[in-house]
Design a protein around this motif. Structure first.
Motif, PDB file in Angstrom:
ATOM      1  N   ILE A  55       0.864  -1.292   0.205  1.00 29.43           N
ATOM      2  CA  ILE A  55      -0.130  -0.025   0.032  1.00 29.43           C
ATOM      3  C   ILE A  55       0.902   1.303   0.142  1.00 29.43           C
ATOM      4  N   PHE A  56       1.963   1.139   0.659  1.00 29.99           N
ATOM      5  CA  PHE A  56       2.760   2.398   0.996  1.00 29.99           C
ATOM      6  C   PHE A  56       3.964   2.349   0.415  1.00 29.99           C
ATOM      7  N   SER A  57       4.242   1.358  -0.226  1.00 25.71           N
ATOM      8  CA  SER A  57       5.322   0.816  -1.076  1.00 25.71           C
ATOM      9  C   SER A  57       5.670   1.551  -2.509  1.00 25.71           C
ATOM     10  N   ALA A  58       6.590   2.244  -2.734  1.00 24.20           N
ATOM     11  CA  ALA A  58       6.587   2.589  -4.310  1.00 24.20           C
ATOM     12  C   ALA A  58       7.233   1.729  -5.145  1.00 24.20           C
ATOM     13  N   SER A  59       7.552   0.804  -4.554  1.00 25.74           N
ATOM     14  CA  SER A  59       8.167  -0.313  -5.502  1.00 25.74           C
ATOM     15  C   SER A  59       7.335  -0.806  -6.785  1.00 25.74           C
ATOM     16  N   GLU A  60       7.747  -1.771  -7.324  1.00 24.49           N
ATOM     17  CA  GLU A  60       7.036  -2.114  -8.738  1.00 24.49           C
ATOM     18  C   GLU A  60       5.365  -2.434  -8.462  1.00 24.49           C
ATOM     19  N   ARG A  61       4.540  -1.998  -8.950  1.00 27.17           N
ATOM     20  CA  ARG A  61       3.349  -2.447  -8.764  1.00 27.17           C
ATOM     21  C   ARG A  61       2.410  -2.679 -10.069  1.00 27.17           C
ATOM     22  N   TYR A  62       3.339  -2.905 -11.116  1.00 30.31           N
ATOM     23  CA  TYR A  62       2.834  -2.858 -12.544  1.00 30.31           C
ATOM     24  C   TYR A  62       1.709  -3.941 -12.732  1.00 30.31           C
TER      25      TYR A  62
ATOM     26  N   GLU B 164      14.033   6.213  -4.801  1.00 33.07           N
ATOM     27  CA  GLU B 164      13.692   5.486  -6.027  1.00 33.07           C
ATOM     28  C   GLU B 164      13.278   6.555  -7.002  1.00 33.07           C
TER      29      GLU B 164
ATOM     30  N   VAL C  71       6.581   2.601 -11.234  1.00 34.56           N
ATOM     31  CA  VAL C  71       5.511   2.431 -11.911  1.00 34.56           C
ATOM     32  C   VAL C  71       4.298   2.240 -10.865  1.00 34.56           C
ATOM     33  N   SER C  72       3.103   2.773 -11.283  1.00 31.73           N
ATOM     34  CA  SER C  72       2.211   2.794 -10.359  1.00 31.73           C
ATOM     35  C   SER C  72       1.182   1.269 -10.623  1.00 31.73           C
TER      36      SER C  72
ATOM     37  N   MET D  46      -0.278   6.877  -5.565  1.00 31.01           N
ATOM     38  CA  MET D  46       1.250   6.229  -5.752  1.00 31.01           C
ATOM     39  C   MET D  46       2.214   7.135  -4.774  1.00 31.01           C
ATOM     40  N   PRO D  47       2.658   6.475  -3.785  1.00 30.34           N
ATOM     41  CA  PRO D  47       3.288   7.260  -2.826  1.00 30.34           C
ATOM     42  C   PRO D  47       4.646   7.647  -3.465  1.00 30.34           C
TER      43      PRO D  47
END
Lengths: 176, 494
Positions: free
Chosen positions: A141-148, B305, B309-310, B329-330
């Motif tokens: 939810i709060f991670s800006a890592s890969e969410r694709y 970072e 990518v959202s 997107m945080p």
């Protein structure tokens, strides 16, 4: 150290299709931050919003005192909105994250939420039976890592009323 | 010896589920001066009438200071069953109750304690004063507790019956320089705890606003004392609170990571979210991709970072309007620089649509300046645009075959190119379509060791605005230089 007071409330939710809603919230911050006082997570009551209003009212109080040793990892509030049906079953309605404002004063923060979507059959089953996909770890939810690879659908929004008091930031050269 | 006020014979009962080992008692014992026993010293009052006010107040202050230097005061925090040896205890007494038997001289303290193992407390237990005491005495004690001794374990009661422990806090009130007398010792507080969790305190703890207990020594000296429950229910947090509110500590404790990584320059921290995509021209699954352009002279921190990518959010276009794509997107970005004027980091955002076959199509592009005060946490919007198809064939291709049309140069988005050249001034020839609005909520924080007057002053150094300012300043300096030259020429001619 500098201190950040967060005083306010989780006002409610809007624009959700579901009626009986409750919210789990948690404060997430970096390693340089330390919670001094207050609850860092909580859960609201189940509010059955009355038609035709689609607004759930929680007014869940938030009162936190945090100190920090650096600006990295500015605190965020992570919300998870659930619905409860007449049988007591609880299904996910939306995830969201809102960054705590970094300026003193009163802020009304709107946190837009999303929920993971499944296949057509899963969505059909969610509509009539309940359930639906959920993420395994709340870190997403709060991670800006890969969410694709995560396919989502928009949900409603959660409203927060937050009052911010900052102390000691200017001593360390922080200008907000 | 008598208790003056309040009554020190009342017993208060407390129940606790916490471990009694965490129990702490704070004892404050203070000798009272004669002036403190009445509201105002008569001598001082007479002095006020006869002499001048200044002299009288000076006399009073000197008298009080002299008395304070001579008066006894002691504060001690005791834990449960902590042994404090009597000030002039014999070596045998000390050795029997404590390993520290090196003290033989009378120290400057008066408070001492009797623990459950001491004969004094055993004597108290054997007094047939109450039924409970008799029951405790008659019942055999059970073992298993570290507080009791070997004698207690031999007389262990059945497990369902409580077991009592006594702890007595006393004070030795004999005058200074006098030999020890048994009668000069007075009980300040007697505590009794049983294994059911009941704690009996005689007299009760002093709460906020309560008067302290007063006792009188054998020579008529008045003392007052307070007994407080100093147990910490949340030791770590309360300890950190007290530590936090020490201003010296707050000024010193700031992480050195920031300074080490940034080298003591300007630090820009950006937090917030890319929240929604409104009025999207494409109906379907759309995701956002962001990248941070870091201008020369700036460095990103290790945790930042710079690309991401959202989620792929489903947007719909129905009869009731368009459903916006929600991303939340945080972002948490941190940059360092040692000099301003080279531009500021820029957030480049692209929106892409995904069709059912996995093909992608560009939706729009947007640029967000990360310079302060770009945003103070309010929701902001930036329109997105995409290059329009110029020829009919390209329009048909985009409609039926989709595909991404990449920008010919990143200079259309970023203010600087990869070679750190100035951005393109003219976009003539580029035809675009408005394809939506990006909603975001970003807030910037500056931490600087540079001499920056105010964040508002930094706006003048933004790219775009700074060019005009620089030109104006250069022209002003040029004209000023000319004026100086002309003035100097006139002077030399004279």
């Amino acid at each position: 150290m500098a201190e950040l007071h967060i005083i306010g409330r989780l006002r409610g939710a809007e624009d959700f299709k579901e009626r009986a809603l409750f919210c789990k919230w948690a404060l997430q911050c970096g390693s340089g931050w330390r919670i001094i006082a207050g609850q860092t997570d909580g859960q609201t009551q189940v509010d059955r919003c009355q038609q035709p209003l689609d607004t759930a009212t929680w007014c869940h109080p938030i009162d936190l005192l945090i100190v920090c040793r650096g600006l990295q990892g500015w605190p965020r509030i992570v919300v998870q909105v659930y619905r409860e049906d007449w049988y007591g079953r609880r299904d996910l309605c939306g995830y969201g994250v809102a960054t705590i404002p970094s300026t003193p004063g009163h802020h009304t923060v709107t946190c837009h939420t999303w929920r993971p979507t499944g296949t057509f059959l899963e969505e059909l089953r969610r509509e009539f039976v309940g359930g639906g996909p959920q993420i395994l770890s709340t870190d997403y939810i709060f991670s800006a890592s890969e969410r694709y690879k995560l396919r989502t659908a928009p949900a409603g929004k959660v409203i927060l009323d937050l009052g911010i008091i900052m102390r000691g930031f200017d001593k360390h050269g922080v200008m907000s | 010896m008598m208790a003056v006020e309040p009554a020190a014979s009342s017993t208060a009962y407390y129940y606790t589920k916490d471990d009694i080992a965490n129990f702490k008692i704070r004892v404050r014992l203070r000798e009272l001066s004669s002036a403190e026993l009445i509201s105002a010293s008569p001598r001082a009052t007479v002095g006020l009438l006869s002499a001048s006010k200044a002299e009288a107040s000076q006399d009073k202050a000197e008298e009080q200071a002299l008395q304070k230097q001579q008066l006894f005061s002691e504060e001690v925090v005791l834990t449960w069953q902590q042994k404090v040896v009597r000030p002039n205890a014999s070596i045998d007494d000390v050795a029997s109750s404590s390993k520290d038997n090196r003290r033989k001289k009378r120290p400057e303290r008066r408070v001492f304690t009797f623990t459950h193992r001491d004969p004094y407390c055993q004597h108290l237990l054997q007094l047939p004063a109450t039924t409970s005491r008799r029951r405790n005495r008659e019942l055999p004690h059970h073992g298993g507790s570290s507080v009791g001794g070997d004698d207690d374990e031999r007389e262990a009661p059945p497990p369902d019956l409580p077991r009592s422990f006594t702890y007595v806090i006393m004070a030795d009130l004999q005058p200074r320089g006098c030999e020890f007398e048994e009668a000069s010792s007075v009980t300040l507080c007697c505590l009794r705890y049983d294994t059911r969790g009941e704690l009996a305190v005689t007299p009760d703890f002093c709460h906020a606003g309560d008067h302290p207990y007063r006792i009188e020594g054998p020579d008529g000296t008045n003392f007052e004392y307070t007994i407080e429950n100093a147990s910490l229910t949340r030791p770590e947090k309360e300890g950190s609170i007290s530590a936090f509110y020490r201003p010296k500590l707050t000024a010193d404790e700031w992480s050195s990571d920031d300074d080490d990584e940034g080298g003591g320059g300007l630090q820009l921290t950006v937090t917030g979210e890319l929240t929604r995509l409104l009025n999207c021209a494409v109906s379907g699954d759309v995701y956002l991709s962001y990248a941070v352009y870091v201008p020369p002279g700036w460095t990103a921190s290790r945790e930042t970072e710079c690309e991401g990518v959202s989620v792929v959010c489903r947007t719909r276009r129905g009869w009731s309007g368009k459903t916006p794509g929600v991303y939340c997107m945080p972002l948490s970005l941190r940059f360092f620089t040692h000099s301003t004027g080279n531009g500021w980091p820029v957030l480049l955002v692209g929106a892409f649509a995904v069709d059912g076959d996995g093909g992608e199509m560009d939706v729009g592009w947007a640029t967000i300046d990360l310079a302060p005060p770009a945003s103070r946490g309010e929701v902001s919007h930036v329109p997105m645009w995409s290059p329009a198809p110029v020829t009919p064939s390209s329009a048909l291709q985009r409609t039926f075959l989709t595909g991404c049309r990449l920008l010919p140069s990143a200079s259309y988005l970023a203010p600087y190119t990869a070679r750190h050249e100035i951005s393109r001034v003219s976009r003539f020839g580029l035809v675009t379509n408005t394809t939506g609005t990006l909603e975001y909520r970003l807030q910037t924080l500056l931490r600087s060791s540079l001499d920056l007057p105010h964040p508002g002053a930094l706006v003048s150094q933004l790219p775009g605005r700074s060019e005009a300012t620089k030109r104006a300043l250069a022209a002003f300096r040029k004209s000023r230089r000319k004026l100086h030259l002309i003035t100097a020429g006139i002077k030399t001619k004279k």
